[in-house]
Design a protein around this motif. Structure first.
Motif, PDB file in Angstrom:
ATOM      1  N   PRO A  42     -11.558   1.396  -1.466  1.00 39.41           N
ATOM      2  CA  PRO A  42     -10.279   1.346  -0.747  1.00 39.41           C
ATOM      3  C   PRO A  42      -9.250   0.413  -1.370  1.00 39.41           C
ATOM      4  CG  PRO A  42     -12.102   1.305   0.802  1.00 39.41           C
ATOM      5  CD  PRO A  42     -12.712   1.182  -0.562  1.00 39.41           C
ATOM      6  N   SER A  43      -9.691  -0.677  -2.016  1.00 38.28           N
ATOM      7  CA  SER A  43      -8.737  -1.658  -2.532  1.00 38.28           C
ATOM      8  C   SER A  43      -7.891  -1.117  -3.677  1.00 38.28           C
ATOM      9  CB  SER A  43      -9.460  -2.934  -2.984  1.00 38.28           C
ATOM     10  OG  SER A  43     -10.357  -2.657  -4.040  1.00 38.28           O
ATOM     11  N   TRP A  44      -8.391  -0.132  -4.424  1.00 36.78           N
ATOM     12  CA  TRP A  44      -7.560   0.441  -5.504  1.00 36.78           C
ATOM     13  C   TRP A  44      -7.540   1.960  -5.512  1.00 36.78           C
ATOM     14  CZ3 TRP A  44     -10.948   2.755  -9.096  1.00 36.78           C
ATOM     15  CH2 TRP A  44     -12.222   2.188  -9.264  1.00 36.78           C
ATOM     16  N   SER A  45      -7.949   2.556  -4.400  1.00 37.48           N
ATOM     17  CA  SER A  45      -7.963   4.012  -4.302  1.00 37.48           C
ATOM     18  C   SER A  45      -6.572   4.619  -4.481  1.00 37.48           C
ATOM     19  CB  SER A  45      -8.536   4.429  -2.951  1.00 37.48           C
ATOM     20  OG  SER A  45      -8.414   5.816  -2.758  1.00 37.48           O
ATOM     21  N   ALA A  46      -5.581   4.069  -3.789  1.00 36.23           N
ATOM     22  CA  ALA A  46      -4.234   4.650  -3.848  1.00 36.23           C
ATOM     23  C   ALA A  46      -3.676   4.601  -5.261  1.00 36.23           C
ATOM     24  CB  ALA A  46      -3.307   3.905  -2.886  1.00 36.23           C
ATOM     25  N   ARG A  47      -3.894   3.488  -5.950  1.00 35.74           N
ATOM     26  CA  ARG A  47      -3.367   3.362  -7.311  1.00 35.74           C
ATOM     27  C   ARG A  47      -4.106   4.278  -8.282  1.00 35.74           C
ATOM     28  NH1 ARG A  47      -3.572  -3.078  -7.456  1.00 35.74           N
ATOM     29  NH2 ARG A  47      -5.274  -2.570  -6.020  1.00 35.74           N
ATOM     30  N   ALA A  48      -5.397   4.459  -8.068  1.00 38.96           N
ATOM     31  CA  ALA A  48      -6.156   5.378  -8.921  1.00 38.96           C
ATOM     32  C   ALA A  48      -5.668   6.811  -8.729  1.00 38.96           C
ATOM     33  CB  ALA A  48      -7.642   5.267  -8.602  1.00 38.96           C
ATOM     34  N   GLN A  49      -5.445   7.201  -7.492  1.00 35.77           N
ATOM     35  CA  GLN A  49      -4.957   8.555  -7.235  1.00 35.77           C
ATOM     36  C   GLN A  49      -3.548   8.745  -7.783  1.00 35.77           C
ATOM     37  OE1 GLN A  49      -6.118  10.299  -3.245  1.00 35.77           O
ATOM     38  NE2 GLN A  49      -6.626   8.153  -2.845  1.00 35.77           N
ATOM     39  N   GLN A  50      -2.719   7.714  -7.666  1.00 37.31           N
ATOM     40  CA  GLN A  50      -1.354   7.809  -8.183  1.00 37.31           C
ATOM     41  C   GLN A  50      -1.350   8.009  -9.692  1.00 37.31           C
ATOM     42  OE1 GLN A  50       1.027   4.254  -7.680  1.00 37.31           O
ATOM     43  NE2 GLN A  50       2.917   5.431  -7.562  1.00 37.31           N
ATOM     44  N   GLN A  51      -2.281   7.351 -10.377  1.00 35.14           N
ATOM     45  CA  GLN A  51      -2.351   7.491 -11.825  1.00 35.14           C
ATOM     46  C   GLN A  51      -3.101   8.747 -12.269  1.00 35.14           C
ATOM     47  OE1 GLN A  51      -3.479   4.281 -14.344  1.00 35.14           O
ATOM     48  NE2 GLN A  51      -2.424   2.706 -13.179  1.00 35.14           N
ATOM     49  N   GLY A  52      -3.778   9.403 -11.345  1.00 34.65           N
ATOM     50  CA  GLY A  52      -4.599  10.549 -11.729  1.00 34.65           C
ATOM     51  C   GLY A  52      -5.875  10.130 -12.424  1.00 34.65           C
ATOM     52  N   THR A  53      -6.379   8.946 -12.077  1.00 36.30           N
ATOM     53  CA  THR A  53      -7.591   8.423 -12.704  1.00 36.30           C
ATOM     54  C   THR A  53      -8.792   9.308 -12.385  1.00 36.30           C
ATOM     55  OG1 THR A  53      -6.736   6.167 -12.494  1.00 36.30           O
ATOM     56  CG2 THR A  53      -9.096   6.409 -12.888  1.00 36.30           C
ATOM     57  N   GLN A  54      -9.581   9.590 -13.419  1.00 35.40           N
ATOM     58  CA  GLN A  54     -10.786  10.401 -13.254  1.00 35.40           C
ATOM     59  C   GLN A  54     -11.951   9.513 -12.844  1.00 35.40           C
ATOM     60  OE1 GLN A  54     -11.954  12.326 -16.891  1.00 35.40           O
ATOM     61  NE2 GLN A  54     -13.981  12.880 -16.121  1.00 35.40           N
ATOM     62  N   TYR A  92      -9.281  -9.900  -8.490  1.00 35.22           N
ATOM     63  CA  TYR A  92      -8.095 -10.581  -7.939  1.00 35.22           C
ATOM     64  C   TYR A  92      -7.848 -10.162  -6.492  1.00 35.22           C
ATOM     65  CZ  TYR A  92      -3.247 -11.915  -7.130  1.00 35.22           C
ATOM     66  OH  TYR A  92      -2.094 -12.443  -6.585  1.00 35.22           O
ATOM     67  N   GLN A  93      -7.862  -8.862  -6.237  1.00 37.82           N
ATOM     68  CA  GLN A  93      -7.613  -8.398  -4.876  1.00 37.82           C
ATOM     69  C   GLN A  93      -8.713  -8.861  -3.925  1.00 37.82           C
ATOM     70  OE1 GLN A  93      -4.905  -7.102  -3.773  1.00 37.82           O
ATOM     71  NE2 GLN A  93      -3.924  -6.874  -5.765  1.00 37.82           N
ATOM     72  N   GLY A  94      -9.946  -8.935  -4.421  1.00 42.13           N
ATOM     73  CA  GLY A  94     -11.034  -9.440  -3.597  1.00 42.13           C
ATOM     74  C   GLY A  94     -10.837 -10.897  -3.230  1.00 42.13           C
ATOM     75  N   ALA A  95     -10.318 -11.686  -4.168  1.00 40.28           N
ATOM     76  CA  ALA A  95     -10.046 -13.096  -3.881  1.00 40.28           C
ATOM     77  C   ALA A  95      -8.955 -13.231  -2.823  1.00 40.28           C
ATOM     78  CB  ALA A  95      -9.632 -13.819  -5.163  1.00 40.28           C
ATOM     79  N   MET A  96      -7.918 -12.399  -2.941  1.00 37.57           N
ATOM     80  CA  MET A  96      -6.834 -12.462  -1.963  1.00 37.57           C
ATOM     81  C   MET A  96      -7.312 -12.016  -0.577  1.00 37.57           C
ATOM     82  SD  MET A  96      -4.210 -13.689  -3.572  1.00 37.57           S
ATOM     83  CE  MET A  96      -2.654 -13.228  -2.804  1.00 37.57           C
ATOM     84  N   SER A  97      -8.155 -10.986  -0.525  1.00 39.43           N
ATOM     85  CA  SER A  97      -8.662 -10.533   0.772  1.00 39.43           C
ATOM     86  C   SER A  97      -9.626 -11.556   1.372  1.00 39.43           C
ATOM     87  CB  SER A  97      -9.345  -9.168   0.633  1.00 39.43           C
ATOM     88  OG  SER A  97     -10.510  -9.250  -0.154  1.00 39.43           O
ATOM     89  N   THR A  98     -10.292 -12.334   0.513  1.00 37.95           N
ATOM     90  CA  THR A  98     -11.160 -13.400   1.012  1.00 37.95           C
ATOM     91  C   THR A  98     -10.334 -14.490   1.682  1.00 37.95           C
ATOM     92  OG1 THR A  98     -12.808 -12.973  -0.707  1.00 37.95           O
ATOM     93  CG2 THR A  98     -12.877 -15.135   0.363  1.00 37.95           C
ATOM     94  N   LEU A  99      -9.196 -14.822   1.102  1.00 39.95           N
ATOM     95  CA  LEU A  99      -8.295 -15.784   1.744  1.00 39.95           C
ATOM     96  C   LEU A  99      -7.878 -15.274   3.118  1.00 39.95           C
ATOM     97  CD1 LEU A  99      -5.943 -16.839  -1.223  1.00 39.95           C
ATOM     98  CD2 LEU A  99      -7.930 -18.069  -0.322  1.00 39.95           C
ATOM     99  N   ASP A 100      -7.558 -13.992   3.197  1.00 37.15           N
ATOM    100  CA  ASP A 100      -7.164 -13.413   4.483  1.00 37.15           C
ATOM    101  C   ASP A 100      -8.317 -13.472   5.483  1.00 37.15           C
ATOM    102  OD1 ASP A 100      -4.683 -12.850   3.413  1.00 37.15           O
ATOM    103  OD2 ASP A 100      -5.167 -10.750   2.938  1.00 37.15           O
TER     104      ASP A 100
END
Length: 325
Positions: free
Chosen positions: A92-104, A310-318
């Protein structure tokens, strides 16, 4: 090597020859350009594109930082420890960006590394390594991967800052790192100023899928983040008489008999990477008699807090901001 892979590699070699004849001036969007640079890898120096345009990343634990750096990822292994992927098949943390880029999505669900699938993605740079079994897969396949594209194997980082900095260097985006690190520091300061820090020190725990108990070492990523927020990680290494460390050295197994001595801190932070939630673990008599559990001073943080990008560290702060407000 099967005929399918031979054909893919031959086609890729032809493309590379054509690219070389073009003088290296063409790019496929995103501000790319020609030229190469040399970066360090676990297998020695590697010459990589100065501005890669088609990156294949063979570890889900590394992929998130590439998306944070807005690097072009053409293919990625979606497996991240303790994370259930969404309907798209990505974390979920990078799903949207992967889909936007068309990542396989590369092979997952227990499947081994598919060299044919990596070659079919036509990457101009391959990144592997990091922590977990996917690092071993990439290391074993290194000779074949080199035939597809320049391949960089990264070490098993214990701190997310080191991982982010190294990945940024490999893909030529080091200029983005200072701003990201400052954003973390700013958020940490904000969270720390609003926290109610419970009695210290704190022990950090998780339970594997087979029910074994593990304690996270004080120098691992999660305790380091907690230290930034005013927590004091307990000296569990001394209490456990310098035990053998597990995996990359960020945790160690503790027997049920030894756990009460090692995990006797007044506060505990639990990570559900074995899929067992805190409520279920707290009902276990082995854990129920620990001081933090019996006093209600045990708190759960996301599974991505154990070996965060990086995103995991930020979500840990939250998560700390929510649990200890």
């Amino acid at each position: 090597m099967g005929p399918t892979l031979r054909a893919l590699l031959a086609g890729l070699a032809a493309l590379l020859v054509l690219a070389g004849c073009s003088g290296g001036d063409e790019s496929s969007g995103g501000g790319g350009g020609g030229g190469t640079r040399t970066v360090e890898s676990e297998r020695g120096p590697v010459q990589v594109p100065a501005a890669p345009q088609r990156i294949a990343v063979l570890s889900g634990g590394l992929a998130g930082d590439l998306f944070t750096l807005e690097a072009p990822v053409v293919a990625a292994d979606p497996r991240v420890l303790g994370v259930q992927n969404d309907a798209s098949g990505f974390p979920p943390s990078w799903s949207a960006r992967a889909q936007q880029q068309g990542t396989q999505r590369l092979a997952s669900e227990g499947a081994g590394l598919s060299i044919e699938q990596v070659a079919a993605a036509r990457p101009d740079l391959i990144i592997g390594g990091g922590q977990g079994f996917t690092a071993a897969q990439a290391a074993n396949a290194y000779p074949q991967l080199q035939q597809i594209a320049p391949t960089v194997l990264l070490p098993a980082f214990t701190q997310w800052q080191d991982q982010l900095t190294r990945i940024a260097d490999v893909v030529g985006r080091s200029d983005r790192v200072p701003g990201l690190l400052q954003a973390y520091q700013d958020r940490a300061a904000q969270v720390r100023g609003a926290l109610r820090v419970p009695p210290q020190p704190t022990v950090f725990l998780y339970q594997s899928r087979d029910g074994k108990s593990y304690v996270i070492t004080p120098t691992a990523a999660l305790p380091a983040i907690a230290r930034d927020l005013g927590f004091t990680p307990d000296d569990v290494i001394t209490k456990a008489n310098n035990p053998p460390l597990f995996g990359t050295g960020d945790s160690f197994e503790v027997s049920p008999e030894l756990l009460p001595r090692v995990a006797d801190a007044p506060t505990a932070v639990y990570v559900p990477i074995g899929t067992q939630p805190l409520a279920q673990v707290a009902a276990n008599p082995v854990y129920a008699r620990l001081p933090a559990f019996s006093s209600g001073q045990v708190y759960e943080v996301p599974s991505t807090s154990f070996r965060p990008d990086y995103q995991g560290a930020m979500s840990t702060l939250d998560a700390f901001a929510t649990q200890f407000r």
